[in-house]
Design a protein around this motif. Structure first.
Motif, short mmCIF file in Angstrom:
data_model
loop_
_atom_site.label_atom_id
_atom_site.label_comp_id
_atom_site.label_asym_id
_atom_site.label_seq_id
_atom_site.Cartn_x
_atom_site.Cartn_y
_atom_site.Cartn_z
N ALA A 75 -6.29 43.75 -3.00
CA ALA A 75 -6.45 44.78 -4.02
C ALA A 75 -7.92 45.15 -4.24
CB ALA A 75 -5.83 44.32 -5.34
N LEU A 76 -8.82 44.27 -3.88
CA LEU A 76 -10.24 44.53 -4.07
C LEU A 76 -10.76 45.62 -3.14
CD1 LEU A 76 -11.37 40.80 -4.32
CD2 LEU A 76 -11.20 42.42 -6.22
N LYS A 77 -10.00 45.95 -2.13
CA LYS A 77 -10.39 47.04 -1.24
C LYS A 77 -10.46 48.38 -1.97
CE LYS A 77 -8.49 45.23 3.13
NZ LYS A 77 -9.43 45.78 4.11
N ALA A 78 -9.74 48.49 -3.08
CA ALA A 78 -9.80 49.72 -3.87
C ALA A 78 -11.18 49.90 -4.48
CB ALA A 78 -8.74 49.69 -4.97
N ILE A 79 -11.90 48.79 -4.66
CA ILE A 79 -13.24 48.84 -5.24
C ILE A 79 -14.31 48.90 -4.16
CG2 ILE A 79 -14.87 47.57 -6.70
CD1 ILE A 79 -12.41 46.28 -8.01
N ASN A 80 -14.14 48.09 -3.14
CA ASN A 80 -15.06 48.07 -2.02
C ASN A 80 -14.30 48.40 -0.74
OD1 ASN A 80 -16.95 47.60 -0.03
ND2 ASN A 80 -17.19 45.40 -0.44
N PRO A 81 -14.21 49.67 -0.38
CA PRO A 81 -13.42 50.08 0.78
C PRO A 81 -13.90 49.44 2.08
CG PRO A 81 -13.96 51.98 -0.58
CD PRO A 81 -14.78 50.83 -1.10
#
Length: 380
Positions: free
Chosen positions: A87-93
């Protein structure tokens, strides 16, 4: 070896708030400037208060999936922890998330690698798991081929079979990746968590190199409950007191470079925790001395709050090793750990040797990301 520490009730409760935290943080987290050096962290889970720093991390490696009946699987209760990382990919693509299979005392590798059919089953299931979870690659943490100190099975054939297993995984990841539009620069990655010194005697480092994107050098736990003395458990250079070919980070790097691994594929390890020893011989303030028993581990916040220059513990610095240690002369307790000064030395070493970057164990052990911030500053 991996030293795991249980998450606190506060962390577990906070984890329930992760989706909301991510949504809010996605508007606030700035993307730091790029660097030729990467920061890779193992993570058993995610603490929402660390979300502000997610832009400083290049790759998070979820720990752990396990071999089961020859296949690579994730326990149902652990899938949520992997999803938190993804889910952190939404913040750091730009963030990559790998799945690590194995860990200290986790067996099943030698058995799976012993036959062509076993290797294919292991490799295909691993690639399918990566694809199904929308992860970016696999990390293999077999501790260690040809060794059984952790209680797992091993075989004299592990040296050959380890190479064949990684070859099979590389083939399966490439095949599965091609079917899912993951090829070229966006291919599914393959890394290994790997030790050094005698623990790679049964690994052909040069032979496995072509199949790997990078090596996570476990340059920590050099001293532990099974070693005869105390010492720097994650020291950079040899101490004046170290005996013979005692393990250090720079010796590990030289070992892998000598085997033909390009420096940019080597990631040295940092520890977000310390190791404590009791009933230690008092000579040299406990450094590289025999001990009565291993006391346990302490995460970085606990070291700062309760141990560093507190309760009779005095901090010392080994200029040769570029590493700190704590000594309590009254209780004869000794603690080895990484701190901002030793982290800075490791970052300078990475730059001087043109290595790939830093790897650390483990994300939740430093909830304020103090040491992560030191790594990022040192590489940027």
């Amino acid at each position: 070896m991996r030293k795991c520490f249980l998450r606190s009730p506060r962390q577990l409760i906070a984890g329930l708030l992760l989706p909301a935290t991510l949504l809010a943080a996605s508007l606030a987290v700035a993307q730091p400037a790029s660097s030729p050096y990467r920061i890779v962290g193992y993570a058993t889970g995610w603490n929402p208060q660390q979300t502000k720093d997610v832009g400083k991390i290049d790759t998070l490696i979820f720990a752990f999936a396990h071999p089961k009946d020859g296949k690579v699987v994730i326990a149902p209760g652990d899938v949520k922890h992997l999803q938190d990382l993804l889910a952190l990919k939404a913040i750091n693509p730009k963030l990559k998330v790998e799945i690590s299979v194995g860990g200290w005392s986790v067996g099943g590798f030698s058995e799976a690698a012993s036959t062509e059919a076993g290797r294919k089953l292991f490799a295909d299931s691993a690639a399918q798991l990566v694809a199904a979870q929308h992860a970016d690659g696999l990390d293999v943490d077999w501790e260690y081929p040809g060794h059984h100190e952790s209680g797992i099975k091993s075989s004299p054939q592990d040296r050959t079979n380890y190479t064949l297993l990684l070859k099979a995984i590389r083939t399966s990841l490439d095949s599965t990746g091609a079917a899912n539009g993951r090829s070229g620069a966006n291919h599914y990655t393959l890394s290994v968590a790997i030790a050094d010194g005698p623990f790679v005697d049964d690994i052909d480092i040069g032979a496995i190199n072509p199949y790997l994107d990078w090596f996570n050098l476990m340059t920590y736990d050099f001293v532990n409950a099974m070693t005869p003395t105390t010492g720097h458990h994650t020291g950079l250079h040899p101490s004046a007191l170290i005996k013979g070919d005692g393990r250090t980070t720079d010796r590990a790097v030289r070992q892998f470079l000598a085997a033909g691994v390009p420096p940019e594929k080597l990631f040295i390890g940092a520890a977000l925790y310390g190791r404590e020893f009791a009933d230690v011989n008092p000579d040299h303030n406990g450094l590289y001395q025999t001990f009565g028993h291993y006391q346990g581990g302490h995460n970085w916040p606990e070291l700062k709050q309760d141990y560093i220059n507190k309760q009779g513990f005095v901090r010392y610095w080994d200029a040769d090793a570029q590493a700190p240690w704590l000594w309590n002369a009254k209780t004869r307790h000794f603690i080895s750990y990484d701190d901002p000064q030793s982290i800075a030395a490791k970052m300078a070493f990475i730059k001087s040797q043109h290595l790939g970057g830093i790897m650390y164990w483990e994300q939740t052990a430093d909830p304020t990301d103090e040491l992560l911030d030191d790594m990022w500053k040192g590489l940027h």
